[in-house]
Design a protein around this motif. Structure first.
Motif, PDB file in Angstrom:
ATOM      1  N   CYS A  22       0.824  -1.207   0.000  1.00  0.00           N
ATOM      2  CA  CYS A  22       0.000   0.000   0.000  1.00  0.00           C
ATOM      3  C   CYS A  22       0.855   1.253   0.000  1.00  0.00           C
ATOM      4  CB  CYS A  22      -0.968  -0.015   1.179  1.00  0.00           C
ATOM      5  SG  CYS A  22      -2.249  -1.256   0.973  1.00  0.00           S
ATOM      6  N   SER A  26       0.494   4.021  -3.083  1.00  0.00           N
ATOM      7  CA  SER A  26       0.255   5.455  -2.898  1.00  0.00           C
ATOM      8  C   SER A  26       1.443   6.265  -3.405  1.00  0.00           C
ATOM      9  CB  SER A  26      -0.031   5.756  -1.429  1.00  0.00           C
ATOM     10  OG  SER A  26       1.072   5.382  -0.629  1.00  0.00           O
ATOM     11  N   MET A  30       0.317   8.816  -6.099  1.00  0.00           N
ATOM     12  CA  MET A  30       0.250  10.193  -5.621  1.00  0.00           C
ATOM     13  C   MET A  30       1.596  10.906  -5.642  1.00  0.00           C
ATOM     14  SD  MET A  30      -2.785   9.713  -5.309  1.00  0.00           S
ATOM     15  CE  MET A  30      -3.714  11.093  -4.684  1.00  0.00           C
TER      16      MET A  30
ATOM     17  N   LEU B 202       1.881  13.270   0.741  1.00  0.00           N
ATOM     18  CA  LEU B 202       1.872  11.840   1.067  1.00  0.00           C
ATOM     19  C   LEU B 202       2.451  11.619   2.458  1.00  0.00           C
ATOM     20  CD1 LEU B 202       1.302   9.121  -0.462  1.00  0.00           C
ATOM     21  CD2 LEU B 202       3.744   9.041  -0.935  1.00  0.00           C
ATOM     22  N   PRO B 250      -3.996   6.266   2.226  1.00  0.00           N
ATOM     23  CA  PRO B 250      -2.782   6.939   1.749  1.00  0.00           C
ATOM     24  C   PRO B 250      -2.993   7.719   0.459  1.00  0.00           C
ATOM     25  CG  PRO B 250      -2.339   4.634   2.259  1.00  0.00           C
ATOM     26  CD  PRO B 250      -3.816   4.812   2.298  1.00  0.00           C
ATOM     27  N   LEU B 251      -4.066   7.421  -0.265  1.00  0.00           N
ATOM     28  CA  LEU B 251      -4.228   8.025  -1.587  1.00  0.00           C
ATOM     29  C   LEU B 251      -4.796   9.444  -1.537  1.00  0.00           C
ATOM     30  CD1 LEU B 251      -5.578   4.869  -3.436  1.00  0.00           C
ATOM     31  CD2 LEU B 251      -3.267   5.790  -3.490  1.00  0.00           C
ATOM     32  N   GLY B 252      -5.138   9.912  -0.339  1.00  0.00           N
ATOM     33  CA  GLY B 252      -5.762  11.239  -0.257  1.00  0.00           C
ATOM     34  C   GLY B 252      -4.796  12.357   0.086  1.00  0.00           C
ATOM     35  N   GLY B 253      -3.507  12.049   0.095  1.00  0.00           N
ATOM     36  CA  GLY B 253      -2.529  13.005   0.619  1.00  0.00           C
ATOM     37  C   GLY B 253      -2.510  14.369  -0.043  1.00  0.00           C
ATOM     38  N   SER B 254      -2.852  14.401  -1.333  1.00  0.00           N
ATOM     39  CA  SER B 254      -2.748  15.683  -2.022  1.00  0.00           C
ATOM     40  C   SER B 254      -3.818  16.667  -1.577  1.00  0.00           C
ATOM     41  CB  SER B 254      -2.808  15.475  -3.533  1.00  0.00           C
ATOM     42  OG  SER B 254      -3.964  14.756  -3.861  1.00  0.00           O
ATOM     43  N   ALA B 270      -8.205  13.212  -5.239  1.00  0.00           N
ATOM     44  CA  ALA B 270      -8.138  13.216  -3.775  1.00  0.00           C
ATOM     45  C   ALA B 270      -9.499  13.446  -3.132  1.00  0.00           C
ATOM     46  CB  ALA B 270      -7.151  14.280  -3.303  1.00  0.00           C
ATOM     47  N   LEU B 273     -11.536  10.124  -2.826  1.00  0.00           N
ATOM     48  CA  LEU B 273     -10.760   9.220  -1.980  1.00  0.00           C
ATOM     49  C   LEU B 273     -10.799   9.681  -0.526  1.00  0.00           C
ATOM     50  CD1 LEU B 273      -7.738   8.445  -4.296  1.00  0.00           C
ATOM     51  CD2 LEU B 273      -9.477   6.858  -3.481  1.00  0.00           C
TER      52      LEU B 273
END
Lengths: 390, 456
Positions: A22, A26, A30, B202, B250-254, B270, B273
């Motif tokens: 994971c 990410s 990202m 991130l 983790p994919l929402g960091g932006s 983002a 997510l």
């Protein structure tokens, strides 16, 4: 519980798929993906080069300043990107572009604002203003909560602080921020056009409000007693105007407040709104009432002699009839339009003799005391109360 | 597999005690620094307090504050929890126990080095990881040692199917080791501008989401069944909560850089997510509350359970706020403001610090043989609860709205300070009270009566 031997609950599975997998997912989605799209397809203006390193790879002043900016955590209270929303282009200038930060490793966007965003500092303020603000933030912004940075300064021969290498580096960095948009920002911060819908009738209430605004915006430079000797005085060249030695009609004060003075530490306050500006204008204008009251009509021969000196010595910058020539308006700061303000005689003679350090106004040498007086009288006669009413 | 029991102790209580004591010292120092910062913002005069003392200047103290509470307080606390829970849940003692003891000191040295670097003006610009490389290297090393000891103990154990807490411990350690190294190399020294910000997003997002969150949730999953003496309500829900946290969070960091020059697609992605985090959180919270069913009355006598439960309430609030923030219309106003500061404190203080308090209330009598004073425990809880919610969280949220709307109005920027300051005064007062509560807590730990069993 069921699923006792389910694979997904085995330690190694969790470690590899949840922990490592994971993270990688990410990181790729990202991090790597935007990194690759950003390194191609960016359009920087041709000739843009790294402002932080010279040809030999040594840090420039701006580069050293950036390090101070980072280690002092300036970025914890000052963000560095202008969003295209929330009136930010209106307040700060054009929205930030990705290529502007292409030499910023690490980035200094920041996530927090207590003070203003700094992405559009180039063209906004003078170095003097920054020095005064860094040593004593409340000297230039009386209600600021910024900490002072005395360790960026050295002691001058008279024991007073003078900008040290660090202060100079930091200011060089600040002045480099958004330099691609410098002219645009300057024109926005110091507007050329004035917007005004009307002026309120002078009143005590208005003046009272003006006094409040003076205390919260102006006192640091112009001083408690309005003599131009505030806390910031040591750094400002030109020094802040002594408001007791001149009379400016309300409309002229309004104009100065609205437009600021390019090339001096006097910012524009046009974001304060019309009503507040008029209140402040009345307060400041009233400070000059004694000068105005002392105005008298001088004898024609005095004025004629004064005019002769003026034409010879002053007119090339200040204009034959007080209307500053177009070419001179690009000076920083530009020569004063002498029709718009009434100075007291002593002040005028002082400036004629000593000049105005930090401006193009140099001492006018070789005048007799009599000529100085005549000149002052003539300059005073150029003032027209309602010059803005045209 | 059953819920954890308190059978014969293979765990090393001395090690747990060491990290807890260290955590408390960092907590007191970190909270005091935070209060000092809060006071400094309350007006132009207060900004002058200690002004000119280089080491105490606002920016440096701000970095010191987050360093002390995230790494010093929470991380030491989580190490203590991992060193306690892993032997309990795997039924074997830790690998390399002597190394763990030495590593305990190394952690403190790394943290002190970092703190020294921050206050002496040698910070680098990676939010929440401002310590320079020479302090990072040591911290990363100690973190990896702690990882190897705790995760290694789990992996090499004969346990085939782990209790939920262990999943979270594995996830937290491994993800964070990678994340920390990524941030202090790529973000700090390699990647420029907007791309760097994406990676920084991130890092900061997951320092909270994939270190503090999984370790905190692991504490709750451990303590609830132990205190209530019954298993967790739904195994399936805990699987759902775990895997959605690992994959989606983790994919929402932006979202930390909405409306920045970052690629727009990244910001658009983002949004949903971040909104999806509702599922991550509510599945876990439902599971907790379903476990509590029928035993709510135990909140009254049990301070540990009370901090745990009120932490869960705060978790609901803060995690509902998160998706709400990802609405761009909301972002526009609250981004950069104190709203976010309040939100962050609700998470890191109101949720995870309280869960750590819960762990300490539960474990300390077992470590020290001391019984907590009932009165002091109540003082700690109520002072913390009231001053945090009434004097910190709500006022600071309002301060954020004030700032946001003043900025939006186009009024001079200093006007936004005037507008926020009454609320900041309240925040500074809450800081004093919260430090007082923390001192009461520590006194309670140190001065409790020696007794056979504890009542909490």
């Amino acid at each position: 519980m069921s699923n006792a031997d389910s694979k997904v609950e085995r330690p190694l599975f969790v470690a590899l798929f949840a922990g490592v997998g994971c993270f990688l997912l990410s990181f790729v989605a990202m991090g790597l993906a935007p990194w690759t799209t950003l390194s191609s397809g960016l359009e920087a203006p041709p000739g843009m080069k790294d402002p932080y390193h010279d040809e030999n790879g040594e840090l420039t002043a701006a580069g050293r300043g950036r390090k101070i900016y980072m280690s002092e955590a300036c970025w914890h209270c000052h963000s560095q990107f202008v969003r295209p929303v929330a009136n930010e282009p209106w307040r700060y200038g054009p929205k930030s572009e990705a290529w502007e930060a292409m030499f910023d490793v690490p980035n200094t966007y920041g996530t927090r604002r207590i003070g203003p965003d700094l992405a559009r500092e180039a063209g906004r303020r003078t170095d003097d203003w920054h020095y005064a603000h860094l040593l004593d933030p409340r000297s230039t912004v009386p209600r600021s909560v910024m900490p002072p940075y005395p360790w960026l300064f050295d002691r001058g021969p008279d024991g007073k602080p003078v900008p040290g290498e660090k202060a100079k580096d930091l200011v060089a960095y600040l002045q480099s921020l958004g330099s691609a948009f410098k002219q645009q920002v300057e024109d926005q911060v110091y507007p050329r056009e004035i917007r005004v819908t009307g002026s309120p009738v002078p009143s005590d209430l208005l003046k009272e409000r003006g006094a409040e605004l003076y205390a919260s915006h102006c006192v640091g430079c112009h001083g408690e007693s309005h003599d131009g000797v505030g806390r910031a005085a040591d750094f400002l060249k030109p020094s802040a105007a002594n408001l007791n030695t001149r009379y400016l009609p309300r409309a002229e004060v309004y104009r100065v407040l609205y437009q600021g003075v390019r090339g001096s530490a006097m910012p524009s306050y046009h974001d304060m709104g019309e009503r507040q500006l008029w209140a402040l204008a009345q307060y400041v204008s009233d400070l000059g009432q004694p000068v105005r009251a002392a105005a008298r009509v001088d004898r024609a021969d005095v004025l004629a002699r004064g005019r002769e000196v003026y034409t010879k010595r002053c007119a090339s910058c200040h204009g034959e009839f007080g209307e500053v020539p177009q070419a001179m308006l690009n000076m920083r700061p530009a020569p004063k339009d002498l029709r718009t303000r009434l100075y007291d005689t002593d002040y005028l003679i002082g400036v004629v003799r000593m000049g105005r350090p930090g401006t193009g106004m140099v001492p006018t040498m070789g005048l007799s005391a009599e000529e100085e007086k005549d000149l002052a009288a003539y300059v005073r006669s150029m003032f027209k109360e309602n010059v803005h009413d045209r | 597999m059953t819920a954890p029991t308190s059978a014969s102790p293979p765990e090393d209580l001395g090690l747990v005690r060491f990290h807890l004591v260290a955590a408390l010292v960092w907590m007191l120092v970190g909270m005091t620094a935070g209060t000092f910062l809060g006071y400094r913002l309350t007006g132009p005069e207060s900004a002058e307090l200690g002004a000119g003392i280089e080491w105490l200047t606002y920016g440096r103290m701000r970095m010191f504050h987050t360093h002390a509470v995230i790494f010093g307080w929470l991380s030491n606390g989580f190490f203590a929890f991992a060193y306690y829970a892993v032997p309990k849940l795997t039924g074997r003692s830790l690998l390399w126990r002597p190394l763990a003891a030495v590593n305990g000191w190394l952690v403190q040295i790394a943290l002190l080095l970092g703190a020294f670097a921050l206050v002496s003006g040698q910070a680098e610009k990676v939010e929440y990881a401002e310590a320079p490389w020479w302090a990072d290297v040591l911290f990363a090393l100690t973190f990896v040692i702690a990882l190897v000891i705790s995760v290694g103990t789990i992996i090499t154990s004969s346990v085939k199917s782990m209790y939920v807490s262990l999943w979270y411990i594995i996830l937290g350690f491994i993800f964070t080791a990678l994340n920390f190294v990524m941030a202090n190399t790529l973000v700090a020294h390699v990647v420029p501008g907007a791309a760097g910000a994406a990676l920084e997003g991130l890092w900061i997002h997951n320092a909270v989401g994939l270190w503090v969150t999984p370790m905190g949730v692991a504490i709750v999953y451990y303590l609830l069944p132990v205190i209530l003496k019954k298993p967790i309500a739904s195994h399936k829900l805990s699987l759902l909560g775990f895997w959605t946290l690992a994959v989606i969070y983790p994919l929402g960091g932006s979202h930390h850089f909405f409306f920045s020059p970052m690629p727009w697609w990244l910001q658009v992605v983002a949004m949903p997510l971040t909104a999806a985090l509702i599922f991550v959180v509510y599945s876990v919270v439902y599971n907790f509350f379903a476990t509590m069913k029928g035993q709510w009355r135990e909140l009254a006598p049990n301070i540990s359970l009370r901090f745990l439960t009120f932490g869960i309430f705060n978790y609901i609030v803060t995690c509902t706020q998160g998706p709400f923030h990802s609405l761009l219309s909301v972002q526009k106003v609250v981004h950069f403001t104190d709203w976010i500061v309040a939100h962050a404190h609700l998470a890191l203080f109101g949720v995870f610090s309280w869960w750590l308090y819960a762990f300490i209330y539960w474990i300390w009598p077992r470590i020290s043989g001391r019984q907590f004073s009932r009165a002091l425990s109540e003082w700690h809880f109520w002072l913390t609860f009231i001053s945090f919610w009434i004097l910190y969280y709500i006022p600071d949220t309002v301060a954020g709205l004030m700032q946001g709307f003043f900025w939006l109005s186009g009024a001079p920027l200093v006007d936004s300070l005037d507008a926020a300051q009454p609320f900041w005064v309240s925040r500074a007062v809450s800081g004093v009270l919260l430090v007082a509560a923390a001192v009461i807590f520590v006194i309670n730990m140190a001065r409790g009566q020696k007794g056979a069993t504890a009542h909490v």
